[in-house]
Design a protein around this motif. Structure first.
Motif, short mmCIF file in Angstrom:
data_model
loop_
_atom_site.label_atom_id
_atom_site.label_comp_id
_atom_site.label_asym_id
_atom_site.label_seq_id
_atom_site.Cartn_x
_atom_site.Cartn_y
_atom_site.Cartn_z
N PRO A 289 1.23 -5.00 0.88
CA PRO A 289 2.17 -4.72 -0.22
C PRO A 289 3.53 -4.29 0.31
N ASP A 290 4.54 -4.61 -0.45
CA ASP A 290 5.89 -4.16 -0.11
C ASP A 290 5.96 -2.63 -0.23
N THR A 291 6.51 -1.99 0.79
CA THR A 291 6.53 -0.53 0.80
C THR A 291 7.28 0.04 -0.39
N GLY A 292 8.44 -0.51 -0.68
CA GLY A 292 9.22 -0.03 -1.82
C GLY A 292 8.52 -0.26 -3.14
N PHE A 293 7.87 -1.41 -3.27
CA PHE A 293 7.16 -1.71 -4.51
C PHE A 293 5.98 -0.76 -4.69
N ARG A 294 5.26 -0.49 -3.63
CA ARG A 294 4.11 0.41 -3.72
C ARG A 294 4.55 1.82 -4.11
N GLU A 295 5.64 2.29 -3.55
CA GLU A 295 6.14 3.62 -3.90
C GLU A 295 6.57 3.69 -5.36
N GLN A 296 7.18 2.62 -5.85
CA GLN A 296 7.60 2.60 -7.26
C GLN A 296 6.39 2.62 -8.19
N VAL A 297 5.34 1.88 -7.84
CA VAL A 297 4.14 1.87 -8.67
C VAL A 297 3.51 3.27 -8.71
N GLU A 298 3.39 3.92 -7.57
CA GLU A 298 2.80 5.26 -7.52
C GLU A 298 3.66 6.27 -8.29
N GLN A 299 4.97 6.13 -8.16
CA GLN A 299 5.85 7.04 -8.89
C GLN A 299 5.74 6.84 -10.39
N THR A 300 5.63 5.61 -10.84
CA THR A 300 5.48 5.34 -12.27
C THR A 300 4.18 5.92 -12.80
N MET A 301 3.11 5.80 -12.02
CA MET A 301 1.83 6.37 -12.44
C MET A 301 1.91 7.89 -12.55
N LYS A 302 2.58 8.53 -11.61
CA LYS A 302 2.73 9.99 -11.67
C LYS A 302 3.52 10.41 -12.90
#
Length: 748
Positions: A289-302
């Motif tokens: 996975p793209d690092t930036g994309f993964r961080e955005q998904v985790e941040q949205t879930m939080k």
């Protein structure tokens, strides 16, 4: 004065009578002196008396030509002119049977000696045969191609044995690339042979020199081949065929098991050397996975979790975040680099789609032999003779079908109306989604016809985000449609022949097309020209699922009418795997979710499961009684479903180990194998009994196929779901493991 009557004049009468008497006497006295015949004499006597004329002898007739030829032949023989005598005999057709046979043998020897003296004779003959095979009908081309390799080998060895090093080297460099896929180890070893002594000492060369190369050809292919070699007087190639080849003439399309599969090649040498070619390095792991994309998904879930906790809602977002961290593992050893498949930057909608996909994973039904899938079937009526292809979106909200009338029809499966645009709006006034909604039609329809193609539509595929639909047609174009605006966005041109199938990549940015021009092509949505051309198949790349992307987007699999499937590297544009074993055209391809396995099926009514890492066949599954149109793996990769022209959907156990021989059971009389509800017998057979039973089953299966009977149902078959009279064109699993089946009702 009175006129004088000449009849009463004595002198005149005497003169006339004398002349007549003289003519008559001379004719009758010597009737055969100059070869005159009796009728000629009678005709001469019947002529009336005329004035006195000198006697004219009749013309002489020359002797017959045959007599003259014999006289000349005798003269030539006496003088010792043997060549002139032989030439005259041949010209006058006076040769005896023994002389004809001797002359034919001598002529063949002279012609062969002339070819042997020509250092380029092998190159000319082989190149002509190669062009003839490549231009032959697709029905016979795959089996005719098999004869090129032994002819190539023996032509090269003969050139080396005669000391023609330069011609042998040129011959090897010109044609070696045609055989690298199937025989790369042998080609590598033959390339080191450059001296006549090497031919005598090399063990591989002696294997080919002292053993027959076995081939199987259909009667028509064999007759065409021999007629071509004889008509073109390729004596050198005919000599190789007679001395070094053992051609078994029979049906080339009959499925073969057991000993019959070893009919190609030299016994004990390994008839199919694809193993070396299929050892090329491949990266089959998941795309990291793209690092930036993964961080955005985790941040949205939080953030969603925080909002729900503040509102006091009972939420599962926290556990969803933990599950996401487990599912999205880091790059593995065999995972491709993200630079191998360049992708555009991600959007906000991609983040929400990732979260929704994770929710679907949590609600996914676990399938297995004890938990068979539920099947939802869609049936088209009054369309069996006009519908060509069917596509269902990944979220199962839309369906599209291509028709022979050159249009595509789109349906909404959610019960919502499809709304297009009003015809009188100004595109310049559209700035955002709200402006777009204002110009839509007020009353939508359940389906919408998409018009743009100029020929029958043969393939369709939805993008993973469900925003676009790509279709292909006989008009040699692919068209991109927007499912939001219901309009054609782009027309892609590049193929020179009809397109049979199209498939969107897992990321939605790339798509691939398959064509009648024997190639597949890679496209991106932002370019109107192809990025890669995959050429190598011997026949059409056709079928409703003839082209399929690998889950990591780095590879592409194609199936062809040449009875093979191929795995292509998208980045390099080269073939890295060749899968052979089908006895009919390959029409359906499916990839397992983990990217480790591939299933293929088609006209031979069998499903073959392949290991992509090694390129070897894992097993063969049989049971369908008609052409197989579609395949799909369950989302956990444990089951495989197939749709066929025999009006059934069948579920197969992928993980069941039955070997690659495809052994199975016959269920028609209930006496062999195990039934659908359990084994037919609880007794455990010994290995010897099992081996004998398997051999008997292979013989029965072979006899049944030769007699046009029904094939065996292999032990991998878990269940068969029949329809009334609806051939199944498409099977597909949803993200939650619900199986969708689509077909057209056939009244006949």
């Amino acid at each position: 004065m009175e006129p004088t009557d000449s009849s009463n004049t004595p002198g005149a009468g005497a003169s006339a009578g004398q002349t007549s008497s003289t003519t008559s006497t001379s004719t009758s006295a010597q009737p055969n002196a100059v070869g005159a015949t009796q009728p000629q004499a009678q005709a001469a006597q019947a002529q009336p008396a005329t004035a006195a004329t000198p006697a004219v002898p009749p013309p002489t007739v020359p002797p017959p030509q045959q007599e003259v030829d014999k006289i000349v032949l005798h003269y030539l023989n006496q003088k010792g002119y043997k060549q002139a005598e032989l030439a005259l005999k041949r010209e006058a057709n006076l040769m005896t049977l023994d002389e004809l046979q001797s002359a034919a043998a001598q002529s063949g020897t002279i012609r062969e000696n002339a070819e042997m003296s020509d250092p380029d004779a092998y190159d000319v003959a082989y190149s002509s045969l190669k062009r003839w095979v490549e231009n032959s009908l697709d029905l016979y081309k795959p089996e005719l191609m098999a004869i090129l390799f032994p002819l190539f080998v023996h032509s090269y060895l003969n050139l080396v044995s005669r000391g023609l090093k330069d011609q042998a080297k040129k011959f090897m460099e010109s044609y070696r690339s045609d055989h690298l896929e199937m025989h790369s180890p042998d080609i590598a070893r033959f390339s080191t042979i450059s001296d006549p002594q090497h031919v005598k000492e090399n063990d591989l060369a002696q294997i080919y020199k002292t053993n027959k190369y076995h081939l199987r050809l259909s009667p028509v292919s064999f007759e065409l081949l021999i007629a071509f070699l004889q008509d073109n007087k390729f004596i050198l190639l005919l000599r190789i065929v007679n001395q070094h080849l053992e051609i078994q003439v029979g049906s080339a399309n009959v499925p073969r098991t057991g000993e019959a599969e070893d009919v190609v090649g030299i016994s004990g040498h390994g008839p199919n050397q694809l193993t070396a070619f299929n050892q090329q390095s491949v990266t089959l792991g998941q795309m990291p996975p793209d690092t930036g994309f993964r961080e955005q998904v985790e941040q949205t879930m939080k953030e969603e979790e925080a909002i729900m906790n503040a509102n006091g809602d009972v939420s599962m977002t926290g556990s969803l975040l933990e599950e996401y961290k487990k599912v999205k593992s880091e790059a593995g050893v065999d995972s491709p680099s993200r630079d191998d498949v360049p992708l555009p930057p991600f959007k906000g909608s991609d983040i929400q789609a990732e979260i929704e996909a994770l929710r679907d994973v949590r609600k996914r039904v676990a399938l297995g032999p004890s938990s068979l899938p539920s099947i939802c079937s869609y049936t088209f009526h009054n369309a069996h003779d006009s519908i060509n292809c069917v596509a269902v979106s990944e979220d199962a909200t839309m369906m599209a079908a291509g028709f022979s009338e050159s249009y595509v029809r789109l349906w909404s499966l959610k019960g919502e109306k499809l709304k297009g645009f009003r015809s009188n709006f100004n595109p310049a006034q559209i700035h955002d989604s709200s402006d777009l909604d204002r110009v839509r039609e007020k009353n939508g329809t359940d389906s919408r016809k998409l018009i743009g193609h100029a020929g029958p539509v043969f393939g369709a595929s939805f993008s993973p985000d469900n925003k676009y639909l790509i279709t292909c047609s006989e008009d040699m174009t692919a068209r991109l449609w927007s499912t939001n605006t219901l309009t054609n966005v782009v027309c892609y041109k590049g193929h020179n022949y009809p397109l049979w199938d199209v498939d969107f990549g897992p990321q939605g940015f790339y798509f691939a097309t398959a064509s009648h021009d024997r190639t597949a092509r890679l496209w991106s949505c932002d370019h109107i020209y192809p990025l890669r051309i995959f050429a190598g198949h011997l026949s059409d790349v056709d079928g409703q699922q003839a082209v399929k992307f690998h889950p990591n987007s780095k590879y592409l699999v194609t199936g062809s009418s040449d009875k093979t499937a191929r795995l292509w590297d998208i980045q390099r544009g080269t073939c890295v795997r060749v899968f052979t074993g089908h006895t009919g055209a390959v029409h359906a391809i499916a990839m397992s979710p983990d990217g480790r396995m591939m299933a293929s099926a088609g006209e031979d009514r069998s499903i073959q499961l392949w290991d992509l890492g090694s390129g070897k066949r894992m097993k063969k599954m049989t049971g369908h009684q008609g052409v197989i149109y579609s395949l799909d793996f369950s989302k956990d990769g444990s089951l495989l479903v197939s749709g066929s022209a025999d009006c059934t959907v069948r579920a197969w156990d992928v993980k069941k180990d039955t070997g690659a021989d495809g052994s199975g059971r016959i269920l028609q009389d209930g006496r062999e194998g195990s039934g659908m509800n359990g084994p037919a017998s609880a007794a455990v057979a010994s290995p010897t009994v099992q081996q004998n039973t398997q051999a008997a089953l292979e013989k029965l299966n072979k006899k049944a196929l030769h007699a046009g009977g029904m094939p065996m149902e292999s032990d991998d078959l878990l269940a068969s779901f029949p329809t009334k009279r609806t051939p199944v064109y498409k099977v597909q699993f949803t993200k939650r493991n619900l199986c969708l089946a689509v077909g057209a009702f056939s009244p006949n």
